[in-house]
Design an enzyme around this catalytic site. Structure first.
Site, PDB file in Angstrom:
ATOM      1  N   SER A   1      -0.637  -0.718  -4.635  1.00  0.00           N
ATOM      2  CA  SER A   1      -1.450   0.435  -5.510  1.00  0.00           C
ATOM      3  C   SER A   1      -1.021   1.560  -4.042  1.00  0.00           C
ATOM      4  O   SER A   1      -0.647   1.102  -3.055  1.00  0.00           O
ATOM      5  CB  SER A   1      -2.884   0.267  -5.544  1.00  0.00           C
ATOM      6  OG  SER A   1      -3.577   0.201  -4.131  1.00  0.00           O
TER       7      SER A   1
ATOM      8  N   GLU B   1       0.732  -1.213  -0.072  1.00  0.00           N
ATOM      9  CA  GLU B   1      -0.013   0.039  -0.127  1.00  0.00           C
ATOM     10  C   GLU B   1       0.868   1.182   0.034  1.00  0.00           C
ATOM     11  O   GLU B   1       1.770   1.280   0.850  1.00  0.00           O
ATOM     12  CB  GLU B   1      -0.817   0.036   1.216  1.00  0.00           C
ATOM     13  CG  GLU B   1      -1.902  -1.142   1.348  1.00  0.00           C
ATOM     14  CD  GLU B   1      -2.793  -0.957   2.490  1.00  0.00           C
ATOM     15  OE1 GLU B   1      -3.980  -1.097   2.658  1.00  0.00           O
ATOM     16  OE2 GLU B   1      -2.086  -0.914   3.654  1.00  0.00           O
ATOM     17  N   CYS B   2       0.653   2.221  -0.902  1.00  0.00           N
ATOM     18  CA  CYS B   2       1.112   3.478  -1.153  1.00  0.00           C
ATOM     19  C   CYS B   2       2.906   3.477  -0.909  1.00  0.00           C
ATOM     20  O   CYS B   2       3.475   3.043  -2.005  1.00  0.00           O
ATOM     21  CB  CYS B   2       0.561   4.539  -0.054  1.00  0.00           C
ATOM     22  SG  CYS B   2       0.977   5.912  -0.180  1.00  0.00           S
ATOM     23  N   GLY B   3       3.483   3.433   0.364  1.00  0.00           N
ATOM     24  CA  GLY B   3       4.961   3.523   0.465  1.00  0.00           C
ATOM     25  C   GLY B   3       5.202   2.261   0.065  1.00  0.00           C
ATOM     26  O   GLY B   3       6.414   2.068  -0.353  1.00  0.00           O
TER      27      GLY B   3
END
Length: 477
Positions: free
Chosen positions: A442, A339-341
């Site tokens: 994502s 997720e993200c990072g």
């Protein structure tokens, strides 16, 4: 069921909620109370300050990502175990996902759990007018129980007296405390908000200092009385929600070991998401992309959450042994969810704010490029464009995004987007993330308590990988 509780909310963002709330939590904990903290909304960082102040894991109460029943479950799962529950609001008390309804707002959560509210008011450059401001909040929604007021940025004793008299005379709400202007009560921050407590340094000392300074001007005894006077929760209501918590737990499921990235660079996880994975049979095994040279032994999947990889970009890029092992595990079929990072870390490179590129793990064929303005922020609904390790094609899941980087697919590479996002703020659909078999990465932050099937599917995929791994080992022997 008697659950002493109160919420600290504000008239607007920047009014001092996190600083004051953290100080109050720490002061109550120092006074001997077992404090259970909560945060309204999807924030990851503020809860780490709550946890540092109280010693208890802070939990998110988000009525947009979670439905109302799940919000009550999350609250009742932990609040009865403590002496007092303290909830920090988000933005202004009535600010949520809409301009016309209170969905997702602090007010929405307060009414869901029947929680009295202590309102922080920034009274800099005002006196009697503060009463008009409080009266407006008091009358805007009569169902919201504003039980006390804390005054921030008080300029003098005379200023304090004028504002207190005005509010208590015209609003009949007690002023339970104040913080002086220029009191030096400020927590360190950067582009995504406060600095996470996992980075250590002087943060523990700062939180302890906050408690000492906050207690000087705030009547914690009155706050405790407000909490103790909160309405009782009917026993049948509590029994229903607490009973529902254990209904989805399969105690007979074969356990899997999931490696979870956890260090100064990666720390954005919802406590209830982690517990959702555990309830489905996962043992979560922490590892550090910054400090570990190898993955934990015999893991069956990986979860790499959000954080600040861009702050530790050089250190991450230098730990090539671990990145090579992560890439090998992913290419050999291990389920990897990021997720993200985590997406940034799995990309081929991160390009920093100055345009310098740093090599990353390379499971995602693209570059994550840092921008000097927000690229995505707010609630989203993510529709899976194909089957993945969390959801089948077409399934929609709610989450949120908050990032300054964008993913740029590498030239001549096969890049398959994971989601079509419907952004709550702007409503235009955008493509996001990357999916390839067992890899899902994502910018969307998911909350597994919002849909236990996401956790169920991830654990099942890890279990399938485990079976194949054990079968292969047996065949080789």
């Amino acid at each position: 069921m008697k659950i002493p509780r109160f919420m600290i909310a504000g008239t607007h963002s920047g009014v001092g909620k996190t600083t004051i709330t953290t100080g109050i939590m720490a002061a109550l904990a120092e006074a001997g109370f077992n404090v259970q903290p909560y945060k309204v909304g999807p924030d990851y960082i503020d809860p780490t300050y709550h946890t540092m102040a109280t010693g208890n894991k802070s939990r998110n109460l988000d009525a947009w990502i979670l439905d109302e029943d799940t919000v009550k479950k999350v609250f009742l799962k932990s609040a009865p175990k403590a002496d007092i529950a303290v909830v920090e609001g988000v933005m202004g008390v009535f600010d949520g996902s809409s301009g016309t309804v209170d969905l997702g707002s602090s007010a929405h959560i307060a009414k869901l759990i029947d929680c009295p509210v202590v309102l922080i008011v920034d009274v800099r450059s005002m006196a009697r007018s503060a009463a008009a401001l409080v009266a407006g909040f008091q009358n805007f929604d009569p169902d919201l129980k504003i039980a006390g007021v804390i005054l921030n940025r008080i300029g003098s004793e005379r200023h304090l007296k004028l504002v207190t008299e005005a509010i208590e005379t015209y609003c009949s709400i007690p002023v339970v405390g104040h913080v002086k202007k220029n009191a030096g009560l400020e927590l360190p921050s950067r582009h995504l908000g406060l600095v996470p407590t996992v980075e250590g340094g002087d943060l523990p000392k700062m939180v302890k200092s906050l408690a000492g300074q906050i207690i000087e001007g705030i009547d914690t005894e009155r706050l405790v009385n407000i909490a103790r006077n909160a309405a009782e929760i009917p026993d049948e209501t509590a029994a229903y929600y607490i009973g529902a918590l254990s209904s989805g737990i399969d105690h007979g499921r074969q356990n899997v070991r999931i490696g979870i990235a956890l260090d100064e660079a990666f720390s954005f996880y919802y406590q209830d998401s982690l517990e959702a994975l555990e309830s489905k049979g996962a043992e979560l095994v922490p590892f550090s992309p910054l400090h570990d040279q190898a993955l934990p032994g015999e893991i069956d999947g990986m979860y790499i959450g959000g954080g600040f990889p861009e702050i530790f970009i050089q250190e991450l890029s230098q730990n090539s042994p671990l990145m090579k092992e992560i890439k090998l595990a992913g290419t050999q079929g291990m389920p990897v969810f990021a997720e993200c990072g985590g997406l940034m870390y799995l990309s081929r490179e991160i390009v920093d704010f100055d345009g310098n590129g740093y090599q990353m793990a390379g499971l995602v064929p693209g570059s994550c490029i840092m921008e000097k303005k927000l690229v995505g922020m707010g609630y989203v609904e993510a529709e899976s464009l194909s089957d993945n390790i969390l959801a089948p094609k077409g399934k929609k899941a709610r989450g949120h995004e908050f990032h300054y980087s964008r993913i740029e697919p590498s030239k001549n590479s096969y890049f398959k987007y994971a989601y079509r996002l419907q952004r709550n703020r702007y409503r235009e659909p955008v493509l996001d993330g990357y999916v390839d078999g067992n890899i899902l990465a994502s910018y969307v932050h998911h909350h597994f308590a919002s849909d236990p099937e996401l956790a169920e599917r991830f654990v099942q995929n890890c279990n399938n990988f485990k079976k194949n791994r054990l079968r292969k080992c047996s065949d080789e022997n």
